[in-house]
Design an enzyme around this catalytic site. Sequence first.
Site, short mmCIF file in Angstrom:
data_model
loop_
_atom_site.label_atom_id
_atom_site.label_comp_id
_atom_site.label_asym_id
_atom_site.label_seq_id
_atom_site.Cartn_x
_atom_site.Cartn_y
_atom_site.Cartn_z
N GLU A 5 -14.23 -0.92 -1.29
CA GLU A 5 -14.36 -1.03 0.33
C GLU A 5 -15.69 -0.49 0.51
O GLU A 5 -15.92 0.58 0.19
CB GLU A 5 -13.09 -0.26 1.01
CG GLU A 5 -13.01 -0.35 2.31
CD GLU A 5 -12.12 -0.13 2.95
OE1 GLU A 5 -10.90 -0.03 2.44
OE2 GLU A 5 -11.82 -0.12 4.13
N GLU B 68 -5.19 4.44 -3.32
CA GLU B 68 -6.50 5.07 -3.14
C GLU B 68 -6.85 5.92 -3.99
O GLU B 68 -6.09 6.93 -4.19
CB GLU B 68 -6.81 5.35 -1.71
CG GLU B 68 -6.49 4.21 -0.68
CD GLU B 68 -6.92 4.54 0.58
OE1 GLU B 68 -7.30 5.70 1.16
OE2 GLU B 68 -6.48 3.87 1.61
N ASP C 166 0.72 -1.20 -0.12
CA ASP C 166 -0.03 0.11 -0.03
C ASP C 166 0.83 1.16 0.12
O ASP C 166 1.80 1.37 0.90
CB ASP C 166 -0.88 -0.04 1.28
CG ASP C 166 -2.36 -0.02 0.94
OD1 ASP C 166 -2.61 0.22 -0.14
OD2 ASP C 166 -3.13 -0.22 2.05
N LYS D 77 -0.52 -0.54 -4.25
CA LYS D 77 -1.79 -0.19 -4.42
C LYS D 77 -2.15 1.17 -3.84
O LYS D 77 -1.46 1.73 -3.06
CB LYS D 77 -2.90 -1.10 -3.32
CG LYS D 77 -4.08 -0.62 -3.17
CD LYS D 77 -5.02 -1.58 -2.48
CE LYS D 77 -4.89 -1.57 -1.01
NZ LYS D 77 -5.26 -0.39 -0.58
O1 KIV Z 1 -4.63 -1.38 4.44
C1 KIV Z 1 -5.69 -2.20 4.25
O2 KIV Z 1 -5.79 -3.29 4.92
C2 KIV Z 1 -6.46 -1.91 3.03
C3 KIV Z 1 -7.59 -3.08 2.96
C4 KIV Z 1 -8.55 -2.59 3.70
C5 KIV Z 1 -8.00 -3.20 1.53
O3 KIV Z 1 -6.34 -1.40 2.20
#
Ligand code: KIV
Length: 265
Positions: free
Chosen positions: A179, A112, A80, A110
């Site tokens: 989400e 957002e 992330d 990933k």
């Molecule tokens: O950081 C995380 O755990 C997430 C999930 C909720 C998809 O982005």
Amino acid sequence: MNVQKFISMKGKQPIVMITAYDAPFANIVHQAGVDAILVGDSVANNVLGYSDTLPATMEDMIRHTQAVRRGAPDSFIIADMPFLSYQCSMDEAVKNAGRFLKEAGANAVKLEGGSFYAPLVERLVKAGIPVMGHLGLTPQSVNVFGGYRVQGKDEKTAEYLLKEAKSLEKAGVFSIVLEMVVEETAKMITESLSIPTIGIGSGRYCDGQVLVLHDLLGLNPAFLPKFAKRYANLYQESLEAVQKYASDVRNRVFPSEENVFKVGG
Ligand code: KIV
């Protein structure tokens, strides 16, 4: 697993994704045979003791992604991008995303957000960095949303989410996390895309599911979102184990004969 195989699972087999933040748990989820591990910025609230994901830093995320890679050398790992690691400038975002592949052994990142980030997604993909999108409730924007609210409840917001998803798909994301999107909207988006959707709190019709490992294992007794399911109660088991250890030490039950070293032994 790789990005192309991940995409090819759409419509054939549900994709299993789960978070992990350290080597021992990464090893467990790898042994359990999940399809992908997400090193989520939820490390901030699940491991580092914060109340939301915003404080996670690049250094936190690199360190935890490296640990997960050591624990799961053969797994498909998505890292992330933390708050403010990709929002400030395109160049900084490319450098930060690249660090996950170069220094931490991630296979993809990933981020957002929707169409606003499409030019960035395009640039990352051109640079050789696979990107997973994340729409619906995006926790890094909790202060804008004014709380953790269910998304896509009416026609207008459902259409908006679909437009955002299509924009990300066109920019080159290989998958999108949805989400806390109402089931009907998540289904409509899933059916409209050729890349897989991964749901968390978005119902039964996404191409895959992701859960936070700590929710699934019951490590936080005070927190269980409606959409999560507890498959174990590790908080209680851990508490009882440490209580037993403390009691054994106090009663001189531990260490016992079998735990000690002896001269000539
Ligand atoms: O950081 C995380 O755990 C997430 C999930 C909720 C998809 O982005």
